[in-house]
Scaffold this active site. Sequence first.
Site, short mmCIF file in Angstrom:
data_model
loop_
_atom_site.label_atom_id
_atom_site.label_comp_id
_atom_site.label_asym_id
_atom_site.label_seq_id
_atom_site.Cartn_x
_atom_site.Cartn_y
_atom_site.Cartn_z
N HIS A 348 -71.08 43.10 52.41
CA HIS A 348 -69.70 42.98 51.92
C HIS A 348 -68.98 44.30 51.73
CE1 HIS A 348 -69.25 38.67 50.92
NE2 HIS A 348 -70.57 38.70 50.81
N LYS A 534 -55.76 41.47 42.31
CA LYS A 534 -57.12 41.75 42.79
C LYS A 534 -57.78 42.66 41.76
CE LYS A 534 -55.08 43.28 46.53
NZ LYS A 534 -55.87 42.66 47.59
N ARG A 535 -59.09 42.87 41.87
CA ARG A 535 -59.72 43.82 40.96
C ARG A 535 -59.06 45.18 41.05
NH1 ARG A 535 -64.50 42.32 38.19
NH2 ARG A 535 -64.50 44.49 37.49
N LYS A 540 -58.32 50.02 46.50
CA LYS A 540 -57.29 48.98 46.67
C LYS A 540 -55.88 49.54 46.45
CE LYS A 540 -60.30 45.05 45.38
NZ LYS A 540 -60.17 44.04 46.45
N THR A 642 -59.47 38.36 50.55
CA THR A 642 -59.17 36.93 50.68
C THR A 642 -57.86 36.57 49.99
OG1 THR A 642 -60.67 36.52 48.83
CG2 THR A 642 -61.52 36.07 51.04
N LYS A 646 -54.88 33.66 50.96
CA LYS A 646 -54.27 32.67 50.06
C LYS A 646 -52.76 32.85 50.02
CE LYS A 646 -58.19 33.61 47.03
NZ LYS A 646 -58.56 34.41 45.83
C1 LIG Z 1 -59.19 35.55 45.80
C2 LIG Z 1 -59.56 36.19 44.52
C3 LIG Z 1 -60.04 37.50 44.51
C4 LIG Z 1 -60.15 38.35 45.75
O1 LIG Z 1 -58.97 39.11 45.92
P1 LIG Z 1 -58.91 40.31 46.98
O2 LIG Z 1 -57.48 40.69 47.00
O3 LIG Z 1 -59.37 39.77 48.28
O4 LIG Z 1 -59.78 41.38 46.45
C5 LIG Z 1 -60.37 38.06 43.29
N1 LIG Z 1 -60.26 37.37 42.14
C6 LIG Z 1 -59.78 36.11 42.11
C7 LIG Z 1 -59.66 35.41 40.80
C8 LIG Z 1 -59.43 35.47 43.30
O5 LIG Z 1 -58.97 34.21 43.27
#
Ligand SMILES: *Cc1c(COP(=O)(O)O)cnc(C)c1O
Length: 799
Positions: A348, A534-535, A540, A642, A646
């Site tokens: 990952h 995101k985190r 990022k 991801t 979404k």
């Molecule tokens: C989808 C999701 C992530 C992943 O987000 P990225 O932008 O791909 O890092 C992290 N936390 C939650 C709660 C999510 O639903």
Amino acid sequence: MSLTKSQFKQDFKRHLKDDLALDIDEASYFDMYKVLAGMVKSAYNQNWHHTWRSYDQQHKKQLYYFSIEFLPGRMLQSNLFNLGWLDIVKDGMKDLGVDFEKIVEQENDMALGNGGLGRLASSFMDALASDGFAGNGNGIRYKYGLFKQKFIDGYQVELPNNWLNEGNVWEERRETHSVMVRFGGQVFLKPQNGQLVPVYEGSQLIKAVPYDTGMVGYENGVVNTLRLWDAEIPEDEESKYRTIDDLRRVEDLTSVLYPDDSTEDGRRMRIRQEYFFVSAGLQSIINHYLKKYDQPLTKLDQYVAVHINDTHPSMAIAELMRLLMDEHGLSWEDAWKVTVNVMSYTNHTIMAEAMERWDINMMQQEVPRVLQIIQEIDRRFVLSLEGKYDQNFINRTRIIANNQVHMAHLAIIGSHSINGVAKLHTELLKKEVLHDFYRLYPERFNNKTNGVTLRRWMAIDNPRLAAILDQEIGTDWRENPLELEKLLKYRSNNKVLDQLIAAKQANKRDLAKFIKQQTGIEVSSKAIFDVQIKRLHAYKRQLLNLLRIVKLYQDLKANPNADIYPRVFIFGAKAAPSYQYAKAVIKCINEVANLVNNDPDIHDKLKVVFLENYNVSLADRIIPAADVSEQISLASKEASGTSNMKLMANGALTVATMDGANIEIHDYVGDDNIFTFGLSSQEVYRYYADNSYHASEYYENDPVIHRVVDAFVDGTIPNISMEGREIFESLVQYNGDQFFVLRDFESYLEAQDKVDQAYRNPKHWAQMSLINTANAGHFSSDLTIDRYVDDVWKLTPNK
Ligand SMILES: *Cc1c(COP(=O)(O)O)cnc(C)c1O
């Protein structure tokens, strides 16, 4: 399972009476949540039983997805939806005068994950069941989920997330399937009947008790199992656990989810956690196989696939060897053949600091027999290379070097399949990060671009969008995500575009209301909703986003009439508690928010909203209301992402670096329907190769950058004397700006100017948005799972 509305209303009232002796007007929302969840569970329990019975009877090959994190979020709505009950229940509750939304909110998020990795595991659970495959999860039942985040004076404060406090309606404790996991002590090998058998001294046994949760497939009657393990003291060993410390060590084993996948916190406990759920999971798989499939273990690979989600479960390779040899008498050679065929591994990350390496002494103390086996795997691996590869190559690839056990190397050497999670990521693994292994095992490497549960993010979370889709292209997109492409026909249909605009507006009004409730901040749903969720991590680049906000602020201060289209910047992000830089960024975003939101010169043109405690249920709310999706990691650093998927599915347009799955999104929607910017991964690697990036030159030579960066230390942004200094230094000190924020700044501003202009033409914007939704089907986890099933796990669908 068909259910009519009147039947539902009757049943619901009866259950309230029978279970709790309450009428509707006496019941609390929590009472109603429990009753409704109970009804859902009894509705699928039959099918759960049928599902595993049929797997056993058919001797179906089963996949076990080993992951140290699962992040399903709330399950009431998704279970109702998958049973085909959601609309009936919503309608029925309306008739009964009950606010369904309030019932949903009673459920604590099952937050047994940090972010993308855990969420992916849960998407896969949904997709496996929905596609009718025998795929189960194996993980840890943490007593405390990921910490709850609060902001106090703009600082992140972490509170314990005691999610089990009010019980968990979805789980079943399966006492009879408990197994023992051994830790510590000494082990030596003793010859016995021509074989070497291990003898243990001073080790401790811990009882692993499984808690099973049904993973309900979408309207297909399949219910798979997510098995999470809890640690207990075994009854007959109680006398051996004498001290409070002994007890605490058992409790701690399943107490907390480590809130970071990349720092050194609690390493010893982490090793114990990893071994615990891996050993328990494999023992239960073997017990079940011997009992129900009644085949020799040399054939295990025909009936069982074990997937290692990132390196955390990679001790599974040594543990399966141990079980096959020590417990079941297989030879090394037979056991190794079976093990490699059973195991597959997903990488990952390409960031070296996130690659797990365990201290050999710690492993010696915690899992001595497993270490012995790893040493033997390593010895045989080295032997197989000697004479064919030079010593440097061997040192780079072997599992044990410098007194550390390199878990990714173990995972690769012991698996028949190794995959990355987006095309670029897999290419970088082959060319750069794992190039040596690619030379050794080219046939093992493959790509599996991540995917998301579109049913959750679209059909459940965005009913307004779903209604438009259902009406124009039918409802099949729920099962066949590529049906979404049919929407392309309507790209110039004014009626549909107007409906999409209206749906987005309504979603934005809902979110604006929530923002007001949570933060007191007033935002206009007419503004651009610009979202980064995101985190919080340096790669990022939330900081890049923040620098832009500071620039806009400075522009407006200099010229309050500047022609800037109103924007609401929405952030959601947790920082690992020990990650000081990330916490400094949070503090700075919060202070900039304070400054911008309360400055009358800004005339509501900019609003900055940092919502607390980002988790799945917050994502459920934010994503349908997003106009712009910020996917701005430094190229080469985000393996896939991801949230990008979404958000596009919900019609947000992406501001994207050419990184991770952004590249594939760009391939599908085309140049005109995404805003790309920034360095390419090749350019980043070129900078690394010739060491030619000097952030300070950008600071010295670009007056805009100079002014923006200075705002962090010259008092422009109040209350950040420490944190502002830290950010300033991270950017302009010699060798600073590790993630090329200043290098990409100008290009980022240009992309954002294009967004500003494009949004002024609502029809055209809606058209671009439609094209994103129409192409999102390619990122359904249903399709990702089909590819894993065909290429890696070799499962057949259930009948
Ligand atoms: C989808 C999701 C992530 C992943 O987000 P990225 O932008 O791909 O890092 C992290 N936390 C939650 C709660 C999510 O639903």
